[in-house]
Design a protein around this motif. Structure first.
Motif, PDB file in Angstrom:
ATOM      1  N   UNK A  79       0.804  -1.219   0.000  1.00 33.73           N
ATOM      2  CA  UNK A  79       0.000   0.000   0.000  1.00 33.73           C
ATOM      3  C   UNK A  79       0.840   1.273   0.000  1.00 33.73           C
ATOM      4  N   UNK A  80       1.879   1.327   0.802  1.00 33.43           N
ATOM      5  CA  UNK A  80       2.656   2.559   0.934  1.00 33.43           C
ATOM      6  C   UNK A  80       3.526   2.864  -0.280  1.00 33.43           C
ATOM      7  N   UNK A  81       3.870   1.861  -1.078  1.00 33.09           N
ATOM      8  CA  UNK A  81       4.759   2.091  -2.229  1.00 33.09           C
ATOM      9  C   UNK A  81       4.040   1.978  -3.569  1.00 33.09           C
ATOM     10  N   UNK A  82       2.788   1.596  -3.548  1.00 34.14           N
ATOM     11  CA  UNK A  82       2.027   1.356  -4.779  1.00 34.14           C
ATOM     12  C   UNK A  82       2.047   2.553  -5.730  1.00 34.14           C
ATOM     13  N   UNK A  83       1.952   3.741  -5.197  1.00 35.08           N
ATOM     14  CA  UNK A  83       1.889   4.927  -6.056  1.00 35.08           C
ATOM     15  C   UNK A  83       3.218   5.203  -6.777  1.00 35.08           C
ATOM     16  N   UNK A  84       4.293   4.589  -6.356  1.00 40.98           N
ATOM     17  CA  UNK A  84       5.598   4.810  -6.974  1.00 40.98           C
ATOM     18  C   UNK A  84       5.880   3.859  -8.138  1.00 40.98           C
ATOM     19  N   UNK A  85       5.048   2.826  -8.284  1.00 41.84           N
ATOM     20  CA  UNK A  85       5.304   1.765  -9.272  1.00 41.84           C
ATOM     21  C   UNK A  85       4.142   1.695 -10.244  1.00 41.84           C
ATOM     22  N   UNK A  86       4.451   1.671 -11.525  1.00 36.26           N
ATOM     23  CA  UNK A  86       3.414   1.612 -12.553  1.00 36.26           C
ATOM     24  C   UNK A  86       3.283   0.191 -13.109  1.00 36.26           C
ATOM     25  N   UNK A  87       2.067  -0.178 -13.444  1.00 33.21           N
ATOM     26  CA  UNK A  87       1.842  -1.447 -14.152  1.00 33.21           C
ATOM     27  C   UNK A  87       1.251  -1.183 -15.542  1.00 33.21           C
ATOM     28  N   UNK A  88       1.401   0.027 -16.017  1.00 36.67           N
ATOM     29  CA  UNK A  88       0.862   0.449 -17.303  1.00 36.67           C
ATOM     30  C   UNK A  88       1.815   0.017 -18.431  1.00 36.67           C
TER      31      UNK A  88
END
Length: 186
Positions: free
Chosen positions: A10-19
């Motif tokens: 949850x805390x690092x999700x915004x830093x990693x893209x799956x696009x």
């Protein structure tokens, strides 16, 4: 469940893209990438105070790929949100400020390799090497992979084998025994 959907991340999700569409656009621009494994993530994390200097060594591309099995292994080693946040938050925050971070599946890795390599055997050799790296601590799997002669399988079976091996991490030890009999010593 997708790896990024894990509550631990949850805390690092915004830093990693799956696009993947955005990833392909970036790869068309930069034509190179770095692929991170758990050992590199851990070493970067331990050298967090020197990270800006360390990142200068990664000057050939702004793209960092993290295989989904590597990210999953990172949170299996640190199973609570709080501990994962304490351990990795600052690393992913600093990495994402300087680099584009993407989580990537083994199927997508194969597709990337396929676009950049002319012979399928080279692709399978690279996939085998990735699998060997992913499982370097599990001697049983390493021994089976090393004995595997990829040229004796059809292309479809080879890809399925690697996907199966790398998805091995998604199962509990009990499930591994029932679903992955070929990893056991005879």
């Amino acid at each position: 469940m997708k790896v990024l959907d894990s509550p631990v991340l949850e805390s690092v999700r915004s830093f990693i893209s799956d696009n993947t569409e955005q990833l392909y656009q970036s790869l068309n621009e930069h034509r190179a990438f770095y692929m991170l494994d758990n050992m590199i993530l851990t070493k970067l994390r331990k050298q967090i105070s020197n990270l800006p200097l360390l990142l200068q060594a990664f000057h050939q591309s702004p793209i960092f790929l993290i295989p989904d099995v590597v990210l999953e292994e990172s949170f299996r080693n640190i199973p609570t949100k709080e501990r994962y946040n304490d351990y990795y938050f600052e690393l992913f925050k600093q990495l994402s400020a300087k680099k584009q971070l993407y989580i990537i599946s083994m199927e997508t890795i194969y597709q990337l390799l396929e676009k950049g390599m002319t012979k399928k055997q080279y692709i399978f050799d690279a996939m085998k090497q990735l699998a060997l790296e992913a499982f370097r601590v599990n001697r049983d799997i390493i021994n089976n992979l090393e004995r595997c002669e990829l040229s004796s399988f059809s292309d479809r079976v080879q890809i399925s084998l690697f996907i199966c091996i790398l998805n091995y991490l998604n199962f509990s030890p009990k499930e591994r025994k029932s679903h992955f009999l070929f990893f056991r010593k005879e």
